[in-house]
Design an enzyme around this catalytic site. Sequence first.
Site, short mmCIF file in Angstrom:
data_model
loop_
_atom_site.label_atom_id
_atom_site.label_comp_id
_atom_site.label_asym_id
_atom_site.label_seq_id
_atom_site.Cartn_x
_atom_site.Cartn_y
_atom_site.Cartn_z
N GLU A 1 -2.44 8.05 21.57
CA GLU A 1 -3.27 8.99 20.82
C GLU A 1 -3.42 10.37 21.50
O GLU A 1 -3.40 11.39 20.84
CB GLU A 1 -4.69 8.41 20.67
CG GLU A 1 -5.03 7.71 19.40
CD GLU A 1 -4.39 6.37 19.16
OE1 GLU A 1 -3.83 5.76 20.09
OE2 GLU A 1 -4.44 5.91 18.01
N GLY B 1 -3.50 4.17 28.56
CA GLY B 1 -2.86 4.27 27.25
C GLY B 1 -2.65 5.70 26.81
O GLY B 1 -3.41 6.59 27.17
#
Lengths: 750, 337
Positions: free
Chosen positions: A715, A712
């Site tokens: 962020e 991922g």
Amino acid sequence: MLNAEHTQGAHVGAPRSRVDGRLKVTGAARYAAEFPADSLLHGVIVSSAVTRGKIKRIHTGDAKAQPGVVEVFTHENRPSTAWFDYKYRDETAPPGSPFRPLYDDEIQFSGQAIALVVAETFEAARAAAMLVRVEYTPADHATNLDLQLDEAYVPPKKRNGIKPPPKPRGDAEAAFAAAPVKLQNEYRVAIEHHNPMEPHATTVVWKGGGKLTIHDKTQGSQNSQSYVTNVFGLSADDVEVISPFVGGAFGSGLRPQHQLFLAVMAALQLERSVRVELTRDQTFTLGYRPCTIQQVSLAANRDGKLQSVMHNATAGTSRFEDYQEVVVNWSGLLYDSPNASFDYRLAKLDTYTPSDMRAPGATLGVFALEAAMDELSCELGMDPIELRLRNYADRDENDDKAFTSKELRACYRQGAERFGWSRRSSKPRSMREGRELIGMGMASGVWEAMMQKTAARATLTADGKLEIACATADIGTGTYTILAQIAADALGLPLERVSVKLGDSSLPKSPVEGGSWTAASAGSAVQAACDSVKQALLTAARGLEGSPLANVDLDRIVLRDGRAEVAAHSSAGLAIEDIMRGAGKQKLEAEESAAPSKTAMLTHVGYTHSAVFAEVRVDEELGVVRVTRIVNAVAAGKIINPKTARSQILGGVVMGIGMALEEETLVDHHLGRFMNHNLAEYHVPVNADIHDIDVLFVEEHDEMVSPIGVKGLGEIGIVGTAAAIANAIHHATGKRMRDLPITIDKIIGA
Amino acid sequence: MNRFSYVRAASAAEAVRELADPAARIIAGGTNLLDLMKYAVEKPTRLVDITHLPLATIEDAPGGGVRIGALVTNAALAYDDRIARDYPLLSSALLAGASPQLRNAATTGGNLLQRTRCYYFYDPATPCNKREPGSGCSAIGGLNRIHAILGASENCIATHPSDMCVALAALEAVIHVEGPDGARAIPMADFHRLPGDSPEIDTTLRQGELITSVELPPPAFGQNHTYLKLRDRLSYAFALVSVAVGLNIEGGTIKKARMALGGVAHKPWRKPEAEQALEGQAPTLENFGRAAELLLQGARGHGHNDFKIELARRAIGRALSQAAEARPQSQTDKRIR
């Protein structure tokens, strides 16, 4: 199941353009406030002018008398809703009593929604909203965190999903006292608001008989759905939340916001379709990154080996909820120190509750830690990368677990090489060109690579087309595209034969989109559903009369170009359409879910890492800083789509530049009010502020972190960026900037 | 937004007649007025649309100058060949302001009349003497980082936000207006006013007067000019401090100097003494420093904006250097020179 075809497919790993790109640039992609409805009513919110106190009287007569006005809702005439707090607590809510719009006469924060004017047109509603007159009984308020530090407390109830500070290790105080090289500093980051392009909005379509279709700006269609059913006592069958496109959110769409409550309330009461859209100014009454004051103490031996790490933070929260995020834990994770202690406290302020904003907690904590590490490297006279390598943590000492993978060393090495770190002089103020001082700085970045249980459905139809469905959201990150890539490779299809449906509460279950977990979670679910369809398809193919695949082992059959073929002989095979027709199938469908491996997580933790390098040029006389180069080297497991992945990092870096130099919500503590509540005065970077940003992905194989090896990226791009810039500014000017944003006034120090 | 009526003026005279109603407002580009109406800061009962009046041309003025129609957009003005050639300082200041979209809509007359960007002025939930006389000034003792250091009063410390006006001040433009008593011309230095006891009044326009054009004297500065704007980001932000400079240098001596500051006062800030101190002198850093001291005489901070005094001093020096070297600040480079 991971196999060779998945990792070496035609699409996964290839830089594909967004499958929804055309819809977006042509305006065909609809956002929450753009969905049409018959005889739609428009609601405009009246916001409180005071920060704390009571509504003595609210005069709605003039507003109600306006032509076109249907109703003015206030605490005096609102319909009744659920009684218990837990009914209002959504999937991401912190502990406490969630805000209830129009609940009673109590004002809890400046800008609080205190009335909803509903009219036949938006213009009539807005005009009438200006005629609502309110008499307040104001009460004293507190919005200045500095003045509330004495009242700070350790949150008694932990927020679900947020790790509390780690237990102390060794004796950090004693080790600090004994160490030869040490520093202790305070770091501050201003309040920031998310400011996505799309303001929050909800369009509730009244379907008759109490059934609602809700178009909400949300990162979780099912989260909004369950909030609505809980609060208004509706059945899940009667409420569908559809939000296929979200114009950015950065966390502001995690919690159901008050416009959702108000639009649903009005629609149910008036039995009409209702839209409520916040103004840009009103979006400043939603959650925000909390003002946080941190103290970091580092102590080391002369060889740079850390002996003591102490990280304390105090953040503001609202009176009614204890918002928490992971701020200090990173200091126990990134570096190996035998002695460490952590403290994380909250202080009550008369504001709305803060909320998750891109890399919540990590942007703050890692800024302080990485700025302090830079200061330590200066104290030691040691290269900042060397200091980090000497204290490299091979194991998560916080949780006493191994990392599923950690290629941070490669990030340092490859990032430094790409950046030209070796050209950096070690002394501050030693590099100059023309009027500008040049500075180079670096910082590490880290974010937890999480995975959440998520379901997905794959439906293969007789025409050889595949539809993927999952309730998760694509908030602009590229989820539609990467899921299509995973599915296309799983079934050997061209990308254009795959369609993806997202952002609908009726689709297979998904948590909110957030925390950078969506690619790993939804991606693994899609992989699993496609694997099941593949299994069914191949079984059907082998069962056909005269099938060339009849006696071929399943693992020797590959799906490519829309055909099932024997791996070694591409001539021996069947088109998917022929298999479906032969087997008499209109469709093959499977719904599967994927979840993190419980056994793996007993012994391992997954983290994404990065090394951020920044070059700044500082016109010291005028206080102007340019961030002329950023290199961000990221280790995030498998990269499904280098193009959308790079965009995620670019966006994170730009937001990090904003955090370092520009973003700040200004609070007038006398009034208790955020004052720069618009995009003219709340500064986010513009194109003119952005120069070269170079993103590189370090190779990292991780078969444990998620079934598809993905960690991922939402962020990690912002984490470390602000510290790298602040460190570069020190290298350029010799001045330590420990208070973000670093604006002109701070540079000239006048 | 309050209810209002709308009329399209067929002539300047008709617009002037409409303006007899003090609650009427002229609308042209609307880039500031519409925002203010949405915020309920401006509550006109009548909008007088002048966009169909023939005021959108740039023409020769008697005496060798140029006359700019009030409806010439900021973009058209900035990119006009003659303006870019003869008055590059004005082009530069225009391009330092707002965004391309806004410059396409905003007009010359409207830019002169744009209102302050003080946070409190824009937020009707807060006291503000400029918006609501007598309610108090929230910026004094409040958030005043972007506020005035010169010419402020105890009633108001707001600044004028325009970039164009700072250049017009340095260029000594003249504003032509038509009113109930006929036409008159107002020197730029007298057009905007200081807040004093009536901060609600921004300019010296009289009731019913309509700006028809802006006249520039003949070009005087060649390439010895600059518009240097310092702000919190490099585009789409209002000036913390800006400096417009025009110099006429002959044989190493400054023959004529004009300087105006933006972002520091209720109007573009000029001081003839500071300009005179440069005239007849050599373009040296020492002389620039003296001029800066004179231009900033009486400057006073209010806390958050104290830094502006030092920033302005430095910016004046830099701008004078840029102008003297004929290396004006670019508005498209992603850097300050």
